[in-house]
Design a protein around this motif. Structure first.
Motif: not given
Lengths: 638, 366
Positions: A588-608
């Motif tokens: 439900g978050m936008n990508v930017k907020d999510a990236m902040k929370l997930l900074k200790s992980f590697k993130v991969e996206f799918s879809g657009s």
């Protein structure tokens, strides 16, 4: 004239003869009608000869129907000497085919017996040889079916399954213990014979052999395979003198897997020593348990409400003095000041000595007895040991102190795992068992079902949950960390015991062990692993046995479908350990907020898009830092 | 010689005799072919011999039935004398041959002739003549009975030298039977019986083990391979036969379990193959012969004929009953054959000839 006298005499004579004939007819009536059954039975025994047909031995299944012992059909040579017409020729031909001396074969062919087995050369013939004999078409020479025991997994669980002799008689293990059930009854081809043993041209009667009863075990084949694999790996890695493992369902006493090394191949049992074959280590071996025994001391002291795990503290200076003896902690210099939870985590010997002294000998030994130590568990296997406890009258403060941390007592692995199961399952001591049911051979329907047997309630539910908490903490924070499995809440306790030889402790020779269970909030499985004299490493239970137990537990997750847990204790890290982190919720978050929370992980996206629709792993899961979190994006949102 | 009006012979008796004799041949075939093949490599060996004797015997029966029985009255002394001489001759090695441990045969090729069988008939003829002539003296034991007893014991002694206990017993008992029918006082037989009982008591005192052996027929399973063997094998044939039997040719006991099944124990094989129904039929045939025989004796108008017929029938009935009681286990094994049915040339010949005499007597009835 004399006619009258003569006629009356003739009448008498005639009357006597008629009476005698009637008597004879009555006797025949008695023989043929009244005594018929008995005489017919005896006479049938006289006339009929039996060609025995061996029954199939009952099969052994694991709990899910995997066949652990079955039968191969072979044929064996049977001679009926009286029917052999040309004995010379028969002897020479058979001796050639079977590669036996002619004289030896003649002994069989000329033997004055109704049925002769050519043992052992004529037993369990291969197809080719059987076919060759059959093609000779010799009178008096028969091939009968014989079943040969087969173990599809060879050395797998060899001590427990056991093996059979040449006549399919059980000689060890379950094969011996359940021999009466597994052995079927012979069938026969009955034919009628004259008094000289020749076959009469009368109908043959075929009596079907009665196959043996099948035995279904509580063993889970996949877990057993994992245990066997892990023990083999341990063997090549550490070359221990002996190794063993048991996996048990703590909630009913069912043994899910057990095995030990050295093991043997049941088809070639002659190649092994009696000790290798007979010693089913998980139930036979008796040794000082070491620290795994501390679980019992812990459970007792918690049940007696003598300490508060988190509030009460103990100072470990590295040793503790009891009477005139100085009992040392395994850690040089001691653990310093600790809560009792930390005492458990650190497996601190002086700390446990203090617990033992708090309990007193009567209370501690009462619990030890209640947990089933000092006597056989009654597991349905041959060759169980009973362990050795101090005689209560001889227990002074020193004996009490050493017993509290697992020295000076001697226990079997099965006692150990059974007692620990009771300590963590809510306090219920079950009798361990391995045979789940006996099954009828044709339909495999259950004849006798073994159900779990509660021996007694040892501790309360509340105490048990505290024990689980403490042991989970051992794995998360203490000596048991090598067994930690993220998200599955493993609890456990290590053990490192010096071996005793000739009344003295041996130097550099230990039995290292680990007993673990999971999940800690609702245990589904208990695993016990022990290695005797592992070589080439520092012998600590946590570092050697812990990872083995962990691998077995990992396997049980899939096999038993154990669900992931929440609320487990995070692992406490040494500088060498990789760190775990809990995945936060980003759906439900936008990508930017999510990236902040997930900074200790590697993130991969799918879809657009810009809004996160789905995340994997889901919220609350604990994964290594730097691992991948996958996010599925969608359009819309804010 | 008495001249009487000729009547037809007793047809029922004749038919019964032919029936039972032919049945005997068939049963000898069934009982013996296994044994014959094993012993002589010729499964038909016994049945061929028996058939030959049957044919000769039937011819003899026909001829004898035409000869007026008073002829034997005339020649009885000579007949008996000849037989006694033959009994002495048969004992001489080289003349008499030994079979089954007894020197009882004159061998002619593969056939054997037993003089004791002929003696039995000759003595019956002699006794009939003696009794018919001395009927007035019969109440006087010393004068009337003793000479005959001495003669009988002499012949019994000769036969026991062979030895042939079975035939000897039948001869003695037949003469005793004839004495009984002739009207000798009961007390005489009581005394003989007492002597017999005393003999048995003496035997028990002298050798108790022998008694145990003789009594083993009561429980043959005590010694299944020794004294009980034959009777057990016989019971194993009779018992499983049940009510209807295994059917013709299907005996199992004839497959070497029961030795020489065509001889003394042929009744066991009959019981096995034809069951209880077969036993009833055979017993009925024998009873017809016995009852018809005694009836002919009663209806005979002269003493000689009465004694002759009743003596022959008594001998036949006694031998039959003795054999059957052995076979069904009522008395110990004695080694007596079954008339008409057991294998044996002389026996069949003499039996059929004797029947011929009875049939001849049946022509001259009241």
């Amino acid at each position: 004239m004399f006619f009258k006298g003569i006629h009356s005499r003739i009448k008498i004579v005639l009357f006597v003869f008629i009476m005698l004939m009637i008597l004879i007819v009555f006797k025949v009536f008695y023989i043929q009608v009244i005594d018929y059954e008995r005489l017919n039975k005896y006479a049938s025994g006289l006339w009929s000869r039996n060609l025995p047909i061996e029954a199939n031995r009952g099969l052994v299944y694991d709990r899910n129907g995997v066949v652990l012992a079955d039968n191969l059909t072979t044929t064996s040579l049977v001679l009926i000497p009286n029917q052999i017409i040309n004995k010379e020729m028969t002897s020479s031909k058979l001796s050639k085919i079977l590669d036996v001396s002619v004289d030896e074969m003649k002994k069989h062919v000329y033997k004055k017996t109704s049925i002769e087995r050519v043992h052992p050369e004529g037993r369990r013939l291969t197809y080719d040889i059987a076919d060759e004999i059959l093609s000779l078409n010799l009178p008096g020479v028969y091939l009968v079916k014989e079943a040969k025991r087969n173990y599809p997994f060879d050395t797998y669980m060899s001590h427990t399954l056991g093996f059979v002799g040449i006549d399919n008689q059980g000689l060890s293990g379950l094969e011996l213990m359940y021999d009466d059930y597994l052995t079927g009854s012979y069938g026969a081809i009955k034919y009628f014979s004259d008094a000289k043993g020749k076959k009469l041209q009368l109908t043959e009667i075929y009596e079907k052999p009665q196959d043996g009863i099948n035995v279904t075990l509580t063993i889970n084949h996949e877990i057993q395979l994992a245990l066997e694999r892990e023990l083999d790996n341990a063997l090549s890695k550490y070359n221990p003198d002996q190794a063993l493992g048991i996996v048990m369902d703590p909630n009913n006493g069912e043994i899910l897997a057990l095995s030990s090394r050295p093991n043997f191949s049941p088809s070639n049992y002659q190649d092994y020593t009696v000790e290798e074959i007979n010693r089913n280590l998980p139930i036979w071996a008796t040794y000082e348990p070491g620290s795994t025994f501390k679980i019992i001391t812990l459970a007792s002291v918690l049940e007696e409400k003598l300490i508060d795990l988190e509030k009460d503290t103990f100072h470990d200076s590295g040793s503790i003095k009891v009477e005139n003896a100085r009992l040392r902690c395994w850690k040089h210099g001691g653990h310093g000041s600790q809560t009792y939870l930390e005492v458990v985590e650190n497996s601190c010997n002086p700390g446990f000595v203090s617990l033992g002294l708090k309990l007193g000998k009567e209370t501690l030994f009462e619990y030890i007895n209640n947990f089933g130590f000092g006597k056989k568990t009654g597991v349905d296997l041959n060759g169980e040991g009973s362990g050795i406890l101090f005689n209560l009258d001889n227990v002074g403060p020193v004996e009490l102190a050493t017993t509290a941390f697992g020295q000076g007592v001697s226990v079997t692995p099965i006692q150990q795992i059974t007692a620990v199961s009771a300590a963590i399952n809510g306090g219920y001591l079950y009798k361990p068992y391995i045979v789940k049911s006996l099954n009828e051979p044709v339909t495999n329907s259950v004849i006798k079902l073994n159900e779990s047997q509660l021996v007694r309630k040892v501790i309360s539910e509340d105490t048990s949950s505290k024990v689980r908490y403490a042991l989970e903490s051992v794995v998360s924070n203490g000596t048991g960390r090598p067994a930690y499995i993220e998200n599955y809440r493993v609890g456990g306790k290590t053990g490192t015991a010096q071996k005793v030889k000739d009344g003295r402790y041996m130097v550099g020779n230990y039995i290292v062990s680990f007993i673990g269970f999971m999940p800690a909030d609702d245990p589904k499985v208990v695993v016990y692993i022990a290695l005797d004299n592992a070589k080439g490493v520092t012998q600590y239970g946590g570092t050697i046995a812990g990872p083995i137990a962990r691998n077995v537990m990992l396997e049980t997750i899939d096999v038993l479908n154990i669900e992931k847990r929440k609320g487990g204790m995070p692992k406490e890290y040494n500088y060498l350990d990789k760190k775990y982190a809990t995945v936060p919720s980003v759906v439900g978050m936008n990508v930017k907020d999510a990236m902040k929370l997930l900074k200790s992980f590697k993130v991969e996206f799918s879809g657009s898009g810009n809004t996160i629709m789905y995340q994997s792993p889901s919220v609350g899961e604990r994964i290594y830092e730097g691992n991948v979190v996958r996010l599925l994006l969608t359009e819309g949102g804010d | 010689m008495v001249r009487l009006k000729k009547q037809t012979i007793d047809i029922l008796l004749l038919i019964t005799i032919i029936t039972i004799a032919i049945f005997g041949i068939i049963m000898i075939y069934s009982a013996s072919y296994i044994w014959a093949e094993y012993k002589f490599n010729d499964p038909l060996k016994f049945v061929k011999n028996q058939t030959l004797f049957f044919v000769i015997g039937m011819l003899l029966l026909y001829i004898v039935s035409k000869i007026n029985y008073y002829t034997y009255f005339e020649y009885s002394n000579m007949l008996l004398l000849t037989c006694i001489i033959l009994l002495i001759f048969v004992l001489i090695p080289g003349i008499g041959t030994v079979r089954n441990g007894s020197r009882s045969w004159f061998g002619i090729g593969s056939f054997g002739i037993q003089p004791s069988e002929f003696t039995k008939l000759a003595l019956i003829i002699f006794t009939s003549k003696y009794l018919s002539k001395n009927i007035k003296d019969i109440k006087d034991i010393k004068k009337g009975v003793l000479p005959l007893i001495i003669l009988t014991l002499l012949i019994f002694g000769l036969i026991m030298l062979q030895p042939d206990f079975g035939t000897g017993t039948i001869i003695v008992m037949t003469i005793m039977g004839m004495l009984f029918m002739s009207g000798v006082k009961f007390s005489f037989f009581m005394r003989i019986g007492m002597v017999g009982i005393l003999g048995v008591v003496g035997l028990i005192i002298a050798a108790p083990y022998r008694v145990a052996r003789i009594l083993s027929f009561l429980n043959p399973w005590k010694d299944p391979l020794g004294s009980g063997f034959q009777i057990i094998q016989s019971l194993y044939a009779i018992g499983p036969g049940g009510i209807f039997g295994f059917g013709f040719g299907n005996s199992r006991q004839k497959h070497f379990y029961l030795p020489e099944p065509q001889t003394d124990f042929i009744f066991s094989i009959i019981s096995e193959e034809f069951g209880f129904l077969g036993v009833i039929i055979i017993s009925t045939l024998f009873l017809i012969i016995i009852i018809r025989g005694f009836t002919i004796a009663r209806n005979c108008k002269d003493l000689f004929g009465k004694f002759l017929v009743s003596g022959i029938i008594f001998g036949l009935a006694f031998q039959t009953v003795l054999n059957l009681m052995v076979v069904v286990g009522l008395i110990p094994v004695t080694g007596v054959t079954l008339p008409f049915l057991s294998y044996g040339g002389s026996s069949l010949l003499i039996t059929l000839a004797s029947m011929g005499i009875i049939l001849n007597v049946s022509r001259y009835q009241k």
